[in-house]
Scaffold this motif. Structure first.
Motif, PDB file in Angstrom:
ATOM      1  N   ILE A   1      43.185  45.461  31.498  1.00 34.82           N
ATOM      2  CA  ILE A   1      44.570  45.947  31.507  1.00 34.82           C
ATOM      3  C   ILE A   1      45.087  46.097  30.075  1.00 34.82           C
ATOM      4  O   ILE A   1      45.699  47.102  29.723  1.00 34.82           O
ATOM      5  N   ARG A   2      44.793  45.099  29.257  1.00 34.26           N
ATOM      6  CA  ARG A   2      45.292  45.137  27.875  1.00 34.26           C
ATOM      7  C   ARG A   2      44.700  46.309  27.113  1.00 34.26           C
ATOM      8  O   ARG A   2      45.310  46.836  26.204  1.00 34.26           O
TER       9      ARG A   2
ATOM     10  N   TRP B   1      51.491  42.652  35.661  1.00 34.07           N
ATOM     11  CA  TRP B   1      50.278  42.892  36.449  1.00 34.07           C
ATOM     12  C   TRP B   1      49.849  41.573  37.086  1.00 34.07           C
ATOM     13  O   TRP B   1      49.924  40.538  36.441  1.00 34.07           O
TER      14      TRP B   1
ATOM     15  N   GLN C   1      40.309  39.497  43.603  1.00 36.49           N
ATOM     16  CA  GLN C   1      40.467  40.234  42.347  1.00 36.49           C
ATOM     17  C   GLN C   1      41.084  41.619  42.519  1.00 36.49           C
ATOM     18  O   GLN C   1      41.081  42.415  41.594  1.00 36.49           O
TER      19      GLN C   1
ATOM     20  N   LEU D   1      39.693  41.113  34.062  1.00 39.95           N
ATOM     21  CA  LEU D   1      40.709  42.040  34.538  1.00 39.95           C
ATOM     22  C   LEU D   1      41.841  42.141  33.515  1.00 39.95           C
ATOM     23  O   LEU D   1      42.354  43.223  33.223  1.00 39.95           O
ATOM     24  N   GLN D   2      42.210  40.985  32.969  1.00 41.98           N
ATOM     25  CA  GLN D   2      43.273  40.926  31.978  1.00 41.98           C
ATOM     26  C   GLN D   2      42.932  41.793  30.766  1.00 41.98           C
ATOM     27  O   GLN D   2      43.741  42.579  30.291  1.00 41.98           O
TER      28      GLN D   2
ATOM     29  N   LEU E   1      44.028  44.245  42.659  1.00 35.75           N
ATOM     30  CA  LEU E   1      45.328  44.267  41.986  1.00 35.75           C
ATOM     31  C   LEU E   1      46.460  44.282  43.012  1.00 35.75           C
ATOM     32  O   LEU E   1      46.451  45.066  43.950  1.00 35.75           O
TER      33      LEU E   1
ATOM     34  N   PRO F   1      43.787  36.111  43.481  1.00 33.22           N
ATOM     35  CA  PRO F   1      42.787  35.290  42.798  1.00 33.22           C
ATOM     36  C   PRO F   1      41.438  35.275  43.514  1.00 33.22           C
ATOM     37  O   PRO F   1      40.408  35.035  42.891  1.00 33.22           O
TER      38      PRO F   1
ATOM     39  N   LEU G   1      48.535  38.469  35.190  1.00 30.04           N
ATOM     40  CA  LEU G   1      47.433  38.905  34.355  1.00 30.04           C
ATOM     41  C   LEU G   1      47.973  39.318  32.994  1.00 30.04           C
ATOM     42  O   LEU G   1      47.378  39.039  31.952  1.00 30.04           O
ATOM     43  N   GLU G   2      49.088  40.004  33.065  1.00 29.49           N
ATOM     44  CA  GLU G   2      49.635  40.600  31.863  1.00 29.49           C
ATOM     45  C   GLU G   2      51.111  40.842  32.109  1.00 29.49           C
ATOM     46  O   GLU G   2      51.550  40.978  33.252  1.00 29.49           O
TER      47      GLU G   2
ATOM     48  N   GLU H   1      53.532  59.995  31.080  1.00 28.99           N
ATOM     49  CA  GLU H   1      52.414  59.095  30.886  1.00 28.99           C
ATOM     50  C   GLU H   1      51.462  59.658  29.842  1.00 28.99           C
ATOM     51  O   GLU H   1      50.947  58.948  29.002  1.00 28.99           O
TER      52      GLU H   1
ATOM     53  N   ILE I   1      41.942  51.500  35.794  1.00 28.59           N
ATOM     54  CA  ILE I   1      43.050  50.657  36.249  1.00 28.59           C
ATOM     55  C   ILE I   1      44.359  51.422  36.229  1.00 28.59           C
ATOM     56  O   ILE I   1      45.144  51.373  37.178  1.00 28.59           O
ATOM     57  N   LEU I   2      44.570  52.178  35.178  1.00 30.25           N
ATOM     58  CA  LEU I   2      45.803  52.968  35.105  1.00 30.25           C
ATOM     59  C   LEU I   2      45.847  53.977  36.244  1.00 30.25           C
ATOM     60  O   LEU I   2      46.894  54.235  36.827  1.00 30.25           O
TER      61      LEU I   2
ATOM     62  N   GLU J   1      36.362  32.754  39.335  1.00 28.16           N
ATOM     63  CA  GLU J   1      37.686  33.353  39.467  1.00 28.16           C
ATOM     64  C   GLU J   1      38.348  33.497  38.108  1.00 28.16           C
ATOM     65  O   GLU J   1      38.994  34.493  37.809  1.00 28.16           O
TER      66      GLU J   1
ATOM     67  N   ALA K   1      36.737  36.308  36.213  1.00 27.04           N
ATOM     68  CA  ALA K   1      37.191  37.601  36.740  1.00 27.04           C
ATOM     69  C   ALA K   1      38.622  37.888  36.278  1.00 27.04           C
ATOM     70  O   ALA K   1      38.950  39.025  35.933  1.00 27.04           O
ATOM     71  N   PHE K   2      39.445  36.829  36.272  1.00 20.19           N
ATOM     72  CA  PHE K   2      40.828  36.968  35.837  1.00 20.19           C
ATOM     73  C   PHE K   2      40.879  37.470  34.393  1.00 20.19           C
ATOM     74  O   PHE K   2      41.567  38.448  34.092  1.00 20.19           O
TER      75      PHE K   2
END
Lengths: 524, 326
Positions: free
Chosen positions: B305-306, A267, A274, B301-302, A276, A271, A315-316, A520, B312-313, B294, B297-298
């Protein structure tokens, strides 16, 4: 009927190349005249002469029967406008400001812009053309397709009756191209004369009333739709010619078992905004495989490459190279681990243009025992290596101490290939590796990529060129809005249609989607 | 000294810097960093005093300064536009030459060195503004200033109008943002650039004139870094006239505080640093804040997702069709 534009015997010579050799071309009102040819055939040069950007060495231009000689400003007064490939727009300004730039209507007080009348006119033009655009939107927020519309409105705003489109669909999705064709037909019905530069034959047969084919600076064929002569086969034959250059094509191989690059659940976001950009990608590249990543530019390809070579941070997700986790390492470590990178922008990230060939060749390796001892460069070894590579990679015009910027594009690309390949990468990322090169250089680059694959390296090829994608890839993934919209495993000529749909975000096999939906659901 | 007096002093002190800053943004907008402002301003100081002395009128002195500094800017523009000389080098040359020339020319022109005073009869007249003078507090702040102060206070708004409502403003912004695109629509960017660079000279010269004529004297190096303060205001404002105005108010207030508090035994060296410390802070803060936000926000967002945030999905349209690992 007298032609609106008539170009007679145009000759234009650049250093080393005769770009236009006694070329004749014309445009009629209410007709689309396609100018067809490969890269470097001289199409763009001819159109730039028509637009006043270049002046011809010989020959004459008649506009509505009158001989004219003009600059860009003069061309605009004559009603000639060009829709450039790289839009001439100011991203920080609004659509409206971009359109009126240089031609702003003024109120009674001189010098003060009459925004009201400008807005009314623009809204009328938008309405006439059936375009939906907000005049107050900043151009940087528009999609590529919308920016092209701005470019067209700009031309109409200054009252253009002659429009030149320079490969307008190169950056568009199939859907956007469809919209563009509607607009062009609308312009045609209003009696505008349209020049359409392209090397995409489908488009030419769809949109053009007549076509002129150029090859190596000369007109080699002319045909009209009326006569029924305008077929793809004839266009293709005259475009490539008898002395057809065989394009190198890779022999397809089934995907091997051992993965060199593995990307899991990746992901990433922009920056600044924000938003995606990469949404949970999973993929791998196997030993001896060329994996092609296709798609319309701007769908996350750039971001993906940057994540893999380590310019930006994800991000991940996990990236591993030959079993080694490189997700959190810097660029140098990744390169040491066996990553090679042919960057999409030769002049900026590919080479250091001001530096010499040998400095570019050792760059990044200058501290290794091979090239340095006790902190001092071993210039002898560096020079020997460079000379060997100049020879091996046939870098024409290359010699020691020569700044790389004085090489041609193709030879500059060879410097990059020499540097990356001589380091025996396990994974070679090739981003638009043949962009802007001539056929000879393209084939050279392709052969090198295929050689890498045969040496059991993994190659990740990112390209916007469908032909190249099909010619080289063993397997293709298509990106759409930060995801893979689909995968093509058995790559063949016929895959082009499927890829075209996937590029537009259309998954052909809706059933796969449904199954995936279940997938899913189970995963949760 | 009370607060209204302090503000009155602020208005007087901010005007020279404001004029210089407003001039500088014209250059800044076309991507020529106006490092020569200090030199222009000092030249303006000297030429205004000289002109006033020669012609016997402070207004003619002002015009003299504005025109000659504009010509100096024309030379700069010629070097930068026609000869492609690096503007930084060119600006430093101007700063150095002006510093030397003003020192040197004092002897032949005035027969003295170091400092010259003008006759008090040549002082800038101050105005009693009809309505303002009768409003209690406002009068203390805005009344009894010289003409250019009132002009300068309106100028940011005028320039704002020029930028966003006039043809020249549109061309100027376009030239600065993407010169090729401006050329492609037939704008003469050369002309736009000459006008911008010369406006910088003219306004910076006026700023210098205001500085020396308000004090009714010239002394060597009297601008004392004000040109660079103006530069700080320009950078902080990102070339927006009204924001540059606010920056100048802040710096003017600092100057006024310095003058005030130094009489109360606080070391003047520290106080004089104040505006520059503020300038650095203001310059450093926005990028630091941006970076921090920033980063936050990063991480946010991280985390989403986790934790498999459904929103998000759901942003994925194809995930299922290909991306599930083979």
């Amino acid at each position: 009927m007298e032609s609106l534009v008539e170009m007679r015997g145009i000759v234009k010579e650049f250093p080393n190349i005769l770009a236009n050799d006694k070329v004749d071309f014309f445009l009629d009102g209410g007709k689309v005249h396609a100018l067809v040819g490969e890269n470097g055939a001289g199409k763009t040069t001819l159109m730039r002469i028509m637009f006043g950007m270049y002046r011809q060495d010989e020959g004459e231009i008649l506009i509505a029967g009158k001989r004219q000689s003009y600059t860009v400003a003069g061309a605009q007064k004559l009603g000639i406008a060009m829709v450039h490939q790289n839009f001439m727009q100011i991203p920080q300004m609004s659509v409206l400001e971009n359109i009126i730039l240089g031609h702003a209507p003024q109120t009674k007080a001189r010098g003060i812009i009459d925004y009201k009348s400008a807005r009314t006119r623009i809204q009328k033009l938008l309405q006439d053309m059936g375009m939906k655009l907000n005049p107050d939107m900043l151009v940087q927020r528009l999609s590529v397709g919308e920016r092209q519309k701005v470019e067209i409105i700009k031309a109409l705003y200054i009252g253009a009756r002659i429009l030149i489109f320079d490969e307008p669909t190169a950056v568009l999705t199939p859907q956007e191209s469809g919209e563009l064709f509607k607009i062009i037909n609308q312009l045609k019905s209003e009696g505008k004369a349209i020049a359409y530069i392209s090397h995409k034959l489908n488009e030419v047969t769809e949109i053009a009333d007549m076509a002129t084919v150029m090859r190596r600076g000369k007109v080699v064929d002319y045909m009209t739709r009326e006569s029924g002569e305008m077929t793809r086969v004839r266009l293709a034959t005259s475009m490539v010619g008898q002395d057809e250059f065989e394009m190198v094509v890779s022999e397809k191989k089934p995907v091997g078992a051992e993965n060199i690059l593995e990307v899991k659940n990746l992901w990433a976001s922009d920056p600044h905004t924000q938003s995606l950009k990469i949404k949970g990608l999973n993929f791998s590249v196997a030993k001896g495989e060329i994996l092609g990543i296709g798609g319309v530019e701007g769908n996350g390809q750039q971001e993906l490459i940057e994540l893999i070579w380590g310019a930006t941070k994800q991000l991940e997700g996990e990236i591993s190279l030959d079993g080694k986790d490189i997700s959190h390492t810097g660029v140098h470590e990744r390169r040491e681990a066996g990553l090679g990178y042919i960057s999409e922008d030769r002049m900026i990230t590919g080479v250091s243009a001001e530096a010499s060939i040998q400095e570019n060749i050792v760059g990044g390796k200058e501290s290794s025992a091979e090239f340095s001892r006790a902190g001092l460069l071993r210039n002898g070894a560096i020079n020997d290596k460079t000379l060997a590579l100049i020879d091996q990679f046939d870098i024409r015009g290359g010699r020691l101490n020569l700044p790389v910027k004085s090489l041609s594009g193709g030879n500059m690309q060879k410097v990059i290939l020499a540097r990356e390949i001589s380091r025996n990468p396990k994974l070679l990322i090739a981003a638009h590796p043949t962009r802007g090169l001539d056929i000879g250089a393209i084939n050279f680059v392709r052969e090198q990529l295929i050689a890498q694959k045969e040496k059991d390296a993994a190659v990740l090829l990112i390209t916007a060129d469908l032909e190249e994608l099909l010619a080289l890839s063993d397997r293709i993934l298509v990106m759409y809005e930060g995801e893979f919209s689909g995968e093509v495993r058995n790559v063949s000529e016929e895959s082009i249609q499927e890829i075209g749909l996937l590029m537009g975000g259309i998954v052909k096999d809706a059933i796969a989607k449904e199954n995936g939906g279940k997938h899913e659901a189970e995963a949760h | 000294m009370n607060i209204t007096q302090l503000l009155g002093l602020t208005v007087r002190l901010l005007v020279p810097t404001l004029l210089v800053a407003l001039g500088g943004i014209f250059s800044f907008r076309i991507k020529v960093f106006p490092l020569g402002l200090e030199g222009y301003m000092l030249a303006g100081c000297f030429l205004a005093v000289t002109g006033t002395y020669l012609f016997g009128s402070p207004y003619l002195g002002m015009a003299f300064a504005a025109i000659l500094v504009m010509l100096l800017a024309l030379i700069f523009a010629f070097f930068v536009i026609e000869l492609s000389v690096n503007p930084v080098i060119c600006a430093f040359a101007i700063n150095t030459i002006v510093a030397g020339m003003t020192r040197f020319l004092m002897i032949p022109v005035f027969g003295s060195s170091g400092r010259i005073y003008l006759d008090s009869a040549l002082a800038l007249p101050r105005f009693q503004v009809p309505i303002i003078k009768s409003i209690p507090i406002v009068a203390d702040i805005f009344n009894n200033h010289s003409a250019l102060v009132y002009v300068a206070l309106l100028l940011p708004f005028v320039i704002q109008f020029v930028y966003y409502k006039t043809n020249y403003g549109l061309s100027l912004r376009a030239t600065g943002a993407y010169e090729e695109a401006a050329v492609a629509v037939g704008i003469s960017t050369r002309k736009v650039r000459y006008i911008a660079l010369m406006t910088t000279g003219c306004l910076a010269g006026l700023g210098g004139a205001q500085l020396s004529l308000t004090a009714n004297l010239f002394n060597v190096g009297m601008t004392d870094g004000r040109g660079f303060t103006a530069l700080a205001a320009i950078v902080l404002s990102a070339g927006e006239p009204i924001r540059a105005f606010l920056g100048c108010i802040l710096f003017g207030l600092c100057d006024a505080l310095v003058l005030n508090l130094s009489s109360e035994g606080i070391p003047i060296q520290f106080l004089s640093m104040l505006p520059y410390i503020l300038a650095i802070l203001f310059a450093v803060m926005p990028p630091v804040i941006r970076k921090l936000s920033e980063r936050t926000a990063f991480s946010k967002l991280q985390l989403r997702i986790r934790q498999n945030d459904p929103e998000i999905l759901a942003s994925r349209a194809f995930h299922h069709s290909v991306n599930s690992e083979e």
